[in-house]
Design a protein around this motif. Structure first.
Motif, PDB file in Angstrom:
ATOM      1  N   MET A   1      49.800  -6.874  19.499  1.00  0.00           N
ATOM      2  CA  MET A   1      48.641  -6.415  20.255  1.00  0.00           C
ATOM      3  C   MET A   1      47.647  -5.691  19.346  1.00  0.00           C
ATOM      4  O   MET A   1      48.035  -4.867  18.531  1.00  0.00           O
ATOM      5  CB  MET A   1      49.098  -5.449  21.353  1.00  0.00           C
ATOM      6  CG  MET A   1      47.954  -5.002  22.209  1.00  0.00           C
ATOM      7  SD  MET A   1      48.256  -3.491  23.141  1.00  0.00           S
ATOM      8  CE  MET A   1      48.216  -2.270  21.879  1.00  0.00           C
ATOM      9  N   ASN A   2      46.370  -6.051  19.486  1.00  0.00           N
ATOM     10  CA  ASN A   2      45.326  -5.375  18.729  1.00  0.00           C
ATOM     11  C   ASN A   2      44.367  -4.674  19.681  1.00  0.00           C
ATOM     12  O   ASN A   2      44.191  -5.098  20.822  1.00  0.00           O
ATOM     13  CB  ASN A   2      44.541  -6.377  17.878  1.00  0.00           C
ATOM     14  CG  ASN A   2      45.424  -7.053  16.840  1.00  0.00           C
ATOM     15  OD1 ASN A   2      46.389  -6.471  16.363  1.00  0.00           O
ATOM     16  ND2 ASN A   2      45.101  -8.292  16.495  1.00  0.00           N
TER      17      ASN A   2
ATOM     18  N   GLU B   1      42.438  -9.428  26.548  1.00  0.00           N
ATOM     19  CA  GLU B   1      43.563  -9.403  27.489  1.00  0.00           C
ATOM     20  C   GLU B   1      43.309  -8.388  28.604  1.00  0.00           C
ATOM     21  O   GLU B   1      43.730  -8.555  29.733  1.00  0.00           O
ATOM     22  CB  GLU B   1      44.853  -9.015  26.756  1.00  0.00           C
ATOM     23  CG  GLU B   1      45.207  -9.870  25.542  1.00  0.00           C
ATOM     24  CD  GLU B   1      45.691 -11.264  25.919  1.00  0.00           C
ATOM     25  OE1 GLU B   1      45.972 -11.505  27.111  1.00  0.00           O
ATOM     26  OE2 GLU B   1      45.770 -12.108  25.003  1.00  0.00           O
TER      27      GLU B   1
ATOM     28  N   SER C   1      43.494 -10.531  21.590  1.00  0.00           N
ATOM     29  CA  SER C   1      44.430 -11.370  20.842  1.00  0.00           C
ATOM     30  C   SER C   1      43.711 -12.619  20.370  1.00  0.00           C
ATOM     31  O   SER C   1      42.594 -12.889  20.784  1.00  0.00           O
ATOM     32  CB  SER C   1      45.614 -11.756  21.734  1.00  0.00           C
ATOM     33  OG  SER C   1      45.170 -12.526  22.826  1.00  0.00           O
TER      34      SER C   1
END
Length: 245
Positions: A1-2, A223, A245
């Protein structure tokens, strides 16, 4: 996850905390952390839902409790970096959160030291009570650690102009501590037509602590988006943090 911090309306400590809460970071961990610092007699906080330009956002509000004069209890107004680190150390939070909180606080202290031409150990946090900053920074570190992103990206930090009034009189915007932080960590800034401070020292220090200089991918999927409410009266006081993402 970013994570992607979209700072078109600036960045502050409370907006950053609020945006991560809005994304769903763990409120129970936050409550446990803040209770564990044993500063209950100095502050209370409230997390609430607000509408900003009809957009649903989360608001994180810290209220300082004012002591009665007869207590002569003024030591809480002047804490140096060592005092702050002790408070962070006794908090019931992960080592990663402690490290991040100390890093953010040291960035602020270092900038204040340069601005006032003092040694970092002599810098006292008393602007609006250090408590505000301690709560924002520890809260942010706990929630960021809870989300545990692999990478964190930042947009250009939008800043206002003009002057802001503080304890030392009028300061030009960006305030000197923000200029120091932006300079040292090469944060990308842009000055907007808004009157007033949009990037606070705490906000700049959060960005500096996490900024890698890596560019946002040319395309990505969002997301989820968290909206953190700002307290300032300019057009659109929202910090958006996206899980991408």
């Amino acid at each position: 996850m970013n994570l992607y911090f979209e700072c078109a309306s600036g960045i502050s400590g409370d907006m950053s905390v609020a945006a991560l809460l809005d994304l769903g970071a763990d409120r129970k961990k936050l409550e446990k952390a803040l209770n564990s610092m044993n500063l209950d007699d100095e502050f209370s906080y409230k997390i609430s839902d607000v509408l900003i330009n009809s957009i649903h956002a989360t608001d994180f509000d810290v209220t300082l409790k004012h002591h009665h004069h007869h207590e002569h209890n003024h030591h809480h107004e002047h804490r140096n970096l060592e005092d702050v680190n002790k408070i962070i150390d006794r908090a019931d939070i992960s080592d990663e959160a402690k490290t991040l909180a100390k890093k953010i606080f040291t960035i602020v202290a270092d900038a204040e030291a340069k601005v006032h031409n003092r040694d970092i150990s002599e810098v006292h946090f008393h602007e609006v009570g250090a408590i505000d900053s301690i709560v924002d920074i520890v809260s942010f570190a706990v929630l960021y650690d809870d989300l545990n992103p692999e990478k964190t990206f930042f947009s250009t930090l939008a800043e206002g102009r003009g002057f802001v009034t503080c304890q030392h009189g009028k300061l030009p915007v960006p305030v000197p501590a923000v200029c120091e932080i932006a300079s040292k960590y090469k944060l990308p800034l842009k000055i907007t037509d808004n009157d007033g401070e949009m990037v606070t020292p705490t906000g700049a220090a959060i960005a500096a602590a996490l900024y890698t200089g890596e560019k946002l991918p040319e395309q990505f999927v969002i997301e989820k988006t968290g909206y953190g409410a700002g307290k300032r009266k300019y057009e659109n006081p929202l910090l958006r943090v996206m899980v991408i993402s």
